[in-house]
Scaffold this motif. Structure first.
Motif, PDB file in Angstrom:
ATOM      1  N   LEU A 285       0.859  -1.179   0.000  1.00  0.00           N
ATOM      2  CA  LEU A 285       0.000   0.000   0.000  1.00  0.00           C
ATOM      3  C   LEU A 285       0.898   1.232   0.000  1.00  0.00           C
ATOM      4  O   LEU A 285       1.774   1.368   0.865  1.00  0.00           O
TER       5      LEU A 285
ATOM      6  N   VAL B 284      -0.615  -5.940   1.697  1.00  0.00           N
ATOM      7  CA  VAL B 284      -1.811  -6.784   1.643  1.00  0.00           C
ATOM      8  C   VAL B 284      -1.457  -8.070   0.911  1.00  0.00           C
ATOM      9  O   VAL B 284      -0.830  -8.037  -0.154  1.00  0.00           O
ATOM     10  N   TYR B 285      -1.842  -9.214   1.480  1.00  0.00           N
ATOM     11  CA  TYR B 285      -1.605 -10.521   0.872  1.00  0.00           C
ATOM     12  C   TYR B 285      -2.923 -11.071   0.359  1.00  0.00           C
ATOM     13  O   TYR B 285      -3.807 -11.437   1.150  1.00  0.00           O
TER      14      TYR B 285
ATOM     15  N   ARG C 161     -11.806  -7.050   3.353  1.00  0.00           N
ATOM     16  CA  ARG C 161     -12.000  -6.823   1.928  1.00  0.00           C
ATOM     17  C   ARG C 161     -13.190  -5.897   1.670  1.00  0.00           C
ATOM     18  O   ARG C 161     -14.263  -6.070   2.236  1.00  0.00           O
TER      19      ARG C 161
ATOM     20  N   TYR D 138      -7.469  -9.073   6.589  1.00  0.00           N
ATOM     21  CA  TYR D 138      -7.740  -7.934   5.725  1.00  0.00           C
ATOM     22  C   TYR D 138      -9.246  -7.841   5.510  1.00  0.00           C
ATOM     23  O   TYR D 138      -9.901  -8.833   5.165  1.00  0.00           O
TER      24      TYR D 138
ATOM     25  N   SER E 218       2.512  -0.976   4.959  1.00  0.00           N
ATOM     26  CA  SER E 218       1.522  -2.045   4.983  1.00  0.00           C
ATOM     27  C   SER E 218       1.555  -2.820   3.679  1.00  0.00           C
ATOM     28  O   SER E 218       1.637  -2.228   2.602  1.00  0.00           O
TER      29      SER E 218
ATOM     30  N   ILE F  45      -3.376  -8.427   6.029  1.00  0.00           N
ATOM     31  CA  ILE F  45      -2.616  -7.202   5.869  1.00  0.00           C
ATOM     32  C   ILE F  45      -1.524  -7.187   6.924  1.00  0.00           C
ATOM     33  O   ILE F  45      -1.777  -7.469   8.107  1.00  0.00           O
TER      34      ILE F  45
ATOM     35  N   ASP G 113      -6.481 -11.032  -0.697  1.00  0.00           N
ATOM     36  CA  ASP G 113      -7.485 -10.245   0.020  1.00  0.00           C
ATOM     37  C   ASP G 113      -7.727 -10.881   1.378  1.00  0.00           C
ATOM     38  O   ASP G 113      -8.832 -10.802   1.925  1.00  0.00           O
TER      39      ASP G 113
ATOM     40  N   LYS H 224       1.205  -4.993   8.889  1.00  0.00           N
ATOM     41  CA  LYS H 224       1.662  -3.654   9.256  1.00  0.00           C
ATOM     42  C   LYS H 224       3.088  -3.769   9.761  1.00  0.00           C
ATOM     43  O   LYS H 224       3.347  -4.397  10.786  1.00  0.00           O
TER      44      LYS H 224
END
Length: 473
Positions: free
Chosen positions: A166, A176-177, A241, A239, A174, A182, A179, A184
């Protein structure tokens, strides 16, 4: 890929940092998450270094914890100059190494190395590259132990998820893998229990549905003397979605004339539910005269430091001091406040609304500029409420067109109403406390905006004028 995270690791010594030093001095201060804006980096010291992918791989990958040293800060007050030494902030870096960068990785460039063990190679911010990001997820999935790094997981992790970084404005990083998750990655790190992991775990034990439970996390052993506990480096969580953050939704209100009070009321209820769960999960304390006096002294000290950093604030300082002293005067009369663990940096952007309409709360790190021990102390819940009141004000001033002051006031009132409905206590019934907390938050914002986003300094200064010249709101 699993062999890259389970094999024994070659120790990486100071020679690597020496090789990177001239590049990091230029690159690090340009990062959004670098805390020492306005002062040069004078050098680095190595806290820990770990090879995650070997140099002969494509790419190579190094995990570094480095302390960035800067000149002492100088303030002038009461006719005297005060020098405050800078201990050096510790930053987490993931350094990718290639012979040359493909065009897709051009934005990630750190620089070309001319000395040391990486001579002739190109270094870059590795999170832009899928292979390093996949390596981190695989380490979490397998519960790897690599050098000083510890990858812990609470629940199972699906393998082979495609990562994407992101790239929006963030104080951390961050990834994202798919959906599904996530990650951090904390950038400026300190040893000890980090509330961004501690509080969601506590809320998970309470069964609080408003906060996604952590799936896994990364820590590093602290080898430095005098440190308390390991470094918390990253947290993986589900995450959400299709979720939209509260800031994005709120901006549509004043810009498009949409009513946001129903959402503000729902946000108030969600905040109260989280506060109630935190009060069940962790100890609460009662703040009496001495504790409230100490709290006021902290607010006053932050105001004085802010005036030094942003001199335009000085014109309002006497009135702002009076706001804090009103709280101290109540304490002398026997007023007490219940303190508990809170979010610590609550604003619209910390809330996510799922497509079904449910609100979730994220990012429990607190204000990174404040010491970790302070962020972990029980605080009045009014601090979080004040953060949200300020956030509605920000949205009103940031949206296109003139400031939508009536919109902000309606949202602020609706938020407090929702909080009272779910928490059984309306924050507006303690106006002096709420006024002081909102003032303290606005002072913090003045310093933050002056340092990082001077074009937005007008927003908190507008609030300062209101808070200095009006009664409690």
């Amino acid at each position: 890929m699993s062999h890259a995270v389970t094999r024994s690791v070659t120790a990486v010594g100071p020679a690597l940092l020496t090789s990177l030093d001239p590049l990091l001095r230029e690159w690090l201060p340009r990062q959004r998450w670098f805390a020492g804006k306005g002062r040069p980096v004078t050098g680095f010291s190595l806290v820990a270094a770990t090879e995650l992918l070997p140099l002969d791989a494509t790419p190579g990958l190094y995990h570094l914890l480095v302390r960035a040293h800067q000149p002492p800060a100088r303030f002038v007050g009461a006719g005297r100059e005060k020098t405050i030494p800078h201990p050096g902030d510790c930053y987490q870096l993931l350094i990718g190494v290639r012979q040359a960068l493909p065009p897709r990785l051009a934005p990630a460039l750190i620089g070309h190395v001319h000395t040391g063990p990486l001579t002739g190679r190109t270094t870059y911010e590795a999170l832009y590259d899928p292979r390093p990001a996949e390596t981190i997820l695989e380490a979490l999935r397998s519960g790897a132990r690599i050098g000083a790094l510890r990858f812990e997981r609470r629940t199972d992790i699906v393998p082979h998820l495609v990562p994407r970084l992101l790239t929006g404005e963030q104080s951390n990083s961050s990834v994202v893998y798919g959906d599904t998750f996530i990650l951090k990655l904390l950038r400026r790190v300190v040893p000890g229990v980090n509330p961004d992991l501690e509080l969601p775990l506590a809320l998970a034990r309470e069964g609080c549905p408003r906060v996604p439970a952590p799936t896994a996390w990364v820590t590093a052993e602290a080898a430095e003397r005098g440190t308390e506990g390991p470094y918390v480096l990253a947290v993986l969580r589900p995450y959400l979605r299709g979720a939209v953050d509260g800031w994005e939704l709120a901006l549509r209100g004043p810009a498009e004339g949409e009513d946001f009070t129903a959402e503000a009321r729902a946000l108030g209820r969600a905040t109260a539910e989280v506060h109630t769960a935190l009060a069940r999960a962790l100890p609460t304390v009662t703040l009496g005269h001495l504790q409230l006096r100490s709290m006021v002294e902290g607010m006053t000290a932050r105001l004085e430091a802010a005036v030094q950093a942003v001199p335009v604030l000085g014109a309002y300082a006497p009135a702002l001091h009076s706001v804090y002293e009103a709280l101290a005067a109540l304490a002398v009369e026997g007023y007490t406040v219940t303190a508990q663990r809170i979010h610590g940096d609550l604003h619209l952007g910390q809330f996510l609304r799922a497509p079904a309409g449910d609100w979730s709360l994220t990012d429990f790190e607190g204000e990174p500029a404040r010491p970790l021990a302070e962020r972990r102390m029980p605080q009045p819940a009014a601090r979080d409420v004040a953060g949200m009141l300020r956030s509605f004000d920000y949205a009103a001033h940031t949206a296109d067109g003139p400031p939508a002051l009536e919109w902000a006031e309606a949202c602020r009132a609706a938020y407090c109403t929702g909080y009272a409905e779910a928490g059984g206590h309306d924050p507006r019934t303690e106006p002096v406390l709420l006024h002081a907390c909102e003032t303290d938050k606005a002072v913090y914002e003045v310093v933050y905006e002056a340092r990082y986003r001077p074009d937005r300094l007008r927003v908190p200064l507008s609030a300062i004028r209101r808070l200095a010249g009006s009664g409690p709101v």
